[in-house]
Design a protein around this motif. Structure first.
Motif, mmCIF file in Angstrom:
data_model
loop_
_atom_site.group_PDB
_atom_site.id
_atom_site.type_symbol
_atom_site.label_atom_id
_atom_site.label_comp_id
_atom_site.label_asym_id
_atom_site.label_seq_id
_atom_site.Cartn_x
_atom_site.Cartn_y
_atom_site.Cartn_z
ATOM 1 N N VAL A 268 0.923 -1.178 0.321
ATOM 2 C CA VAL A 268 -0.301 0.278 -0.214
ATOM 3 C C VAL A 268 1.080 1.296 0.558
ATOM 4 O O VAL A 268 1.126 1.959 -0.548
ATOM 5 C CB VAL A 268 -0.815 0.351 1.044
ATOM 6 C CG1 VAL A 268 -2.032 1.250 1.233
ATOM 7 C CG2 VAL A 268 -1.990 -1.842 0.841
ATOM 8 N N ASN A 270 4.057 1.836 -0.994
ATOM 9 C CA ASN A 270 4.192 1.661 -2.330
ATOM 10 C C ASN A 270 3.769 2.491 -3.918
ATOM 11 O O ASN A 270 4.246 2.842 -4.768
ATOM 12 C CB ASN A 270 4.906 0.351 -2.648
ATOM 13 C CG ASN A 270 6.488 0.129 -2.048
ATOM 14 O OD1 ASN A 270 7.325 1.226 -1.732
ATOM 15 N ND2 ASN A 270 6.743 -0.826 -1.984
ATOM 16 N N VAL A 271 2.722 1.992 -3.223
ATOM 17 C CA VAL A 271 0.817 2.552 -4.244
ATOM 18 C C VAL A 271 1.341 3.525 -4.436
ATOM 19 O O VAL A 271 1.449 4.459 -5.292
ATOM 20 C CB VAL A 271 0.236 1.083 -4.260
ATOM 21 C CG1 VAL A 271 -1.135 2.176 -5.171
ATOM 22 C CG2 VAL A 271 0.283 -0.078 -5.112
ATOM 23 N N LEU A 272 1.158 4.050 -3.357
ATOM 24 C CA LEU A 272 0.051 6.009 -2.786
ATOM 25 C C LEU A 272 2.084 6.721 -2.737
ATOM 26 O O LEU A 272 1.144 8.016 -3.986
ATOM 27 C CB LEU A 272 0.456 5.567 -1.417
ATOM 28 C CG LEU A 272 -0.767 4.915 -0.986
ATOM 29 C CD1 LEU A 272 -1.316 5.243 0.047
ATOM 30 C CD2 LEU A 272 -2.156 5.471 -1.782
ATOM 31 N N SER A 274 4.587 5.516 -4.861
ATOM 32 C CA SER A 274 4.902 5.545 -6.060
ATOM 33 C C SER A 274 3.932 6.616 -7.026
ATOM 34 O O SER A 274 4.246 7.443 -8.273
ATOM 35 C CB SER A 274 4.414 4.382 -7.255
ATOM 36 O OG SER A 274 5.862 3.816 -6.203
ATOM 37 N N LEU A 275 2.640 6.402 -6.969
ATOM 38 C CA LEU A 275 1.421 7.719 -7.306
ATOM 39 C C LEU A 275 1.870 9.249 -7.170
ATOM 40 O O LEU A 275 1.651 9.522 -7.999
ATOM 41 C CB LEU A 275 0.011 7.189 -7.244
ATOM 42 C CG LEU A 275 -0.138 5.860 -7.651
ATOM 43 C CD1 LEU A 275 -1.575 5.578 -7.413
ATOM 44 C CD2 LEU A 275 -0.055 5.826 -8.920
ATOM 45 N N LEU A 277 1.007 9.777 -4.426
ATOM 46 C CA LEU A 277 -0.284 10.205 -3.306
ATOM 47 C C LEU A 277 0.615 11.007 -1.605
ATOM 48 O O LEU A 277 -0.176 11.239 -0.772
ATOM 49 C CB LEU A 277 -1.078 9.176 -3.044
ATOM 50 C CG LEU A 277 -2.195 9.420 -4.433
ATOM 51 C CD1 LEU A 277 -2.893 7.871 -4.762
ATOM 52 C CD2 LEU A 277 -3.238 10.638 -4.732
ATOM 53 N N TYR B 187 4.210 4.271 -14.401
ATOM 54 C CA TYR B 187 4.851 3.278 -13.144
ATOM 55 C C TYR B 187 3.467 2.699 -12.586
ATOM 56 O O TYR B 187 2.678 1.653 -12.905
ATOM 57 C CB TYR B 187 4.608 3.970 -11.629
ATOM 58 C CG TYR B 187 3.900 2.858 -10.652
ATOM 59 C CD1 TYR B 187 4.524 1.772 -9.871
ATOM 60 C CD2 TYR B 187 2.971 3.358 -9.735
ATOM 61 C CE1 TYR B 187 4.536 1.517 -8.858
ATOM 62 C CE2 TYR B 187 2.426 2.757 -8.909
ATOM 63 C CZ TYR B 187 3.104 1.156 -8.047
ATOM 64 O OH TYR B 187 2.908 1.172 -7.463
ATOM 65 N N VAL B 271 -5.951 -1.531 -4.414
ATOM 66 C CA VAL B 271 -5.369 -0.445 -3.025
ATOM 67 C C VAL B 271 -6.396 0.870 -3.101
ATOM 68 O O VAL B 271 -6.358 1.289 -1.825
ATOM 69 C CB VAL B 271 -3.523 0.205 -2.973
ATOM 70 C CG1 VAL B 271 -3.387 1.646 -2.342
ATOM 71 C CG2 VAL B 271 -3.279 -0.991 -2.622
ATOM 72 N N VAL B 300 -2.364 13.759 -9.496
ATOM 73 C CA VAL B 300 -1.443 13.246 -9.804
ATOM 74 C C VAL B 300 -0.886 11.988 -10.699
ATOM 75 O O VAL B 300 0.475 11.697 -11.236
ATOM 76 C CB VAL B 300 -0.768 12.323 -8.487
ATOM 77 C CG1 VAL B 300 -1.097 12.762 -7.419
ATOM 78 C CG2 VAL B 300 -1.745 11.008 -8.389
#
Lengths: 453, 453
Positions: A268, A270-272, A274-275, A277, B187, B271, B300
């Protein structure tokens, strides 16, 4: 001797600290709680009354305060007659609260380094950026300023000091290991303010290796540990305040901090991340609004305070220390196990807040007693760790030690005697002490009730 | 015969449609592009000039238009003398643009159902909620309104019609399979507006099973398919507009839509969705601001238009049709392969936009020619698919068919002859056609250049 405590902040750690101050207010005197939001302070007071935490006479009061306003803070310190200030508010407040203490003579305690709201995580030299610049001012004013006295930083610094002084001639490495083996039952949540929590992990990771600072990326270095009670856990090399002061004060060439993360948390995160956020820099929406993504993430995540009820499992935090004694390699783990449900039962908070809130009050009690009221600025490892560990043992945060001799409650005086030079041990009283206390050298899972002597 | 095209919208599909109209403006006449943001229309015109797409004389003009404003749209239709309106703007515009067409007599085309901005994805009965309510009005006005004529919906509807009429006595199932085996090298990104893209997946999935609507959750049903060129891919049962009209018009008991997703896409989606970040409902930040999380996620993420350059790989979209012919079980796959890099080379867009933008222009050309200018409202599967497939074959979007006989370019007239009743085949001309064209029955990867005859 100092009396009357002003707690600044009304979050999870403040909640625990207030309960613990109330439990010990015969020593500590009046308890005041101040934050921007009066209702949050009042909620803590209601919880203290509900749990019956307050044991003696004295005031228990809530105050609205913007602690960035130094004059307002000084006025509140003077009006309440507070001689001990426990700053457990936002890390952005440290320097203004410390200034108010220097100018009123009150003792200052906090649990984390000062942060600049515009920076993502303070870069090295951490304490050198803000706190340590006021060292001379504290000395001149004779003000005790005790920095970073939660669990980590705080207790782990004392563990490091105790290990270095007691079990070793030479220490090669201290690995601080922080594992939360608890479960809040939610899809995802941070255990404290997401804005602060994520900032720890979005910048460079610093560790102290071979007497030098080494940089790496978050989640770059991974290490498994077999820990008492909670068992095998995966951790990642993480930057943490205490590495800075411990590297200066302990003379140990390797000091690292390892934080436990489950795969789900990392995914979670890493997703946030990387985006983009988790960014504290505003983005512009299609509608032209400027919005800070991290503030929206914070808004959708559960309020950390809401996790306490129903939180199950335990935390395990400690120092794994390696070195030599009399030429023989030694490995000692000094640690604490804290149970989320027991913490909630006692003070209405989970173990993450409990382990940070108890130490700062134990330290406040040592300042009130005069034992740690040194009249200048110190980090925890600069003080005698024995009375601190003893005090926490009595307050529900029990320290244990695991080494070649076994796994036992760490009672500082006994450990000091056991590890004293041989000539000191040839003393009848010492042998009697061991004979009497042999039963304590037990293995296995500690129980808070059993250990609260 | 109708002439002069007004394209409404200036996104990725509009970009392709404008290029394709320009390539065919000897037939289509003047080309007008209108959107709220004039600069976006002008950028498309600049791209057309750069690529030299425009082949004949005639105007090529940009216009600022709020297409929710029916009177303004009518005025622009009249002032430009446009007889064909290609609506490839936001799906919130359909009903106002269609009204402008009904009131001016212009033909109307779009590529997706109307959506209500307040709803997360239109619930069933989709076309019944908005478009089909204007069926009588179109008929009365003699206005051709061709709904959903992108790739899916659109081409896949024509494939369904062609399969049902040509290869089967009875069709049991049509599985529409949409795979993007391309890579944008980022990504994470959505291939079109994230606000629209995610709305497709955050609500109930509807499929047509045994002549009834069946509901399930997104990512509940998973299916692997071995597709031509792109190979083995995992897809998930997804709701899609065309299921509604095809279930009404084709008399097939099972019609399902399968969208290909990689594990990484699903992980990021899950996620974001689990945290509530795909919500179109505002949340309140700690600072008291009301913010729609989805708008921040959109802010984003990469702008879908920015993905085109450097996008590699291919899309594969088609209908896998199962049934019986002369009592024998048959399986036919009708599909298209589109290459991201070739699309970018030709019109400056990736294949997702290309596959949606070419069909709507092919349809506009059939309306201009009079072949599809039916003077009332239709979905694609209600029209003769043969000229549509032929037209697209000439425009760079080549249809292929894979069945027991092999894998070949689908040339409608030849397939019709091949599958006609035996008595029709006993005709010398037909045999000659086959002898001449045998070389086309080749297997393997199609080439757009080769097939652009």
């Amino acid at each position: 001797m100092k009396r009357n405590v002003l707690i600044i902040g009304a979050g999870g750690v403040a909640h625990v600290a207030a309960h613990k101050c109330a439990q010990n207010n015969i020593l500590l005197g009046d308890i005041h709680i101040a934050s921007r939001t009066l209702a949050k302070c009042e909620a803590i007071i209601a919880s203290i009354k509900e749990k019956g935490s307050k044991h003696g006479p004295g005031r228990l009061q809530a105050h609205a305060l913007d602690a960035l306003d130094i004059e307002a803070t000084k006025t509140l310190i003077r009006e309440t007659g507070s001689q001990i200030i426990i700053n457990v508010g936002s890390p952005f407040l440290n320097m203004s609260v410390m200034t108010a203490c220097i100018e009123t003579g009150a003792a200052y305690l906090d649990t984390a380094i000062h942060e600049d709201p515009d920076k993502v995580c303070e870069p090295p030299p951490w304490y050198g950026n803000h706190e340590w610049k006021r060292r001379d001012d504290c000395k001149k004013a004779g003000v005790t300023a005790l920095l970073g006295v939660g669990f980590d930083p705080g207790v782990v610094n004392a563990y490091g000091r105790f290990a270095v002084d007691t079990y070793f001639d030479q220490v090669d490495a201290i690995d601080i290991i922080d594992i939360n083996a608890g479960s809040h039952g939610r899809y995802f949540a941070t255990n404290f303010d997401p804005e602060i929590n994520f900032r720890e992990f979005t910048s460079t990771v610093w560790s102290w290796e071979n007497n030098r600072w080494k940089s790496s990326k978050m989640f770059e270095h991974r290490q498994q540990w077999d820990m008492p009670v909670v068992g095998n856990h995966t951790t990642y090399l993480t930057g943490h305040d205490e590495l800075h002061s411990m590297s200066k004060n302990l003379g140990v060439p390797n000091i690292r901090f390892w934080m436990g993360f489950g795969d789900h948390y990392i995914n979670v995160f890493n997703v946030l991340n990387s985006l983009g956020l988790l960014s504290e820099k505003p983005v512009r929406t299609a509608e032209g609004d400027e919005i800070v993504p991290l503030k929206v993430v914070k808004a959708v995540l559960p309020d950390p305070a809401s996790l306490a009820k129903g939180y199950t499992g335990k935390t395990c935090i400690g120092d794994l220390v390696k070195g030599t004694k009399n030429g023989i390699a030694q490995e000692v783990l000094i640690y604490n196990i804290c149970d989320h449900e027991e913490s909630y039962e006692e003070v209405g908070s989970q173990a993450i807040s409990y382990t940070a809130g108890v130490p700062v009050v134990a330290a406040a009690m040592l300042i009130a007693d005069g034992i740690w009221d040194v009249g200048h600025m110190v980090n925890v490892e600069e003080l005698d760790p024995a009375p601190f560990i003893e005090q926490m043992n009595k307050m529900g945060l029990v320290t244990r030690v695991r080494d070649a001799k076994g796994d036992r409650v760490l009672e500082p005086q006994r450990e000091l005697l056991m590890n004293a030079p041989v000539e000191e041990l040839e003393d009848t009283a010492t042998y009697e002490y061991f004979a009497h206390d042999q039963a304590l050298l037990t293995k296995g899972q500690p129980s808070r009730q059993h250990d609260m002597r």
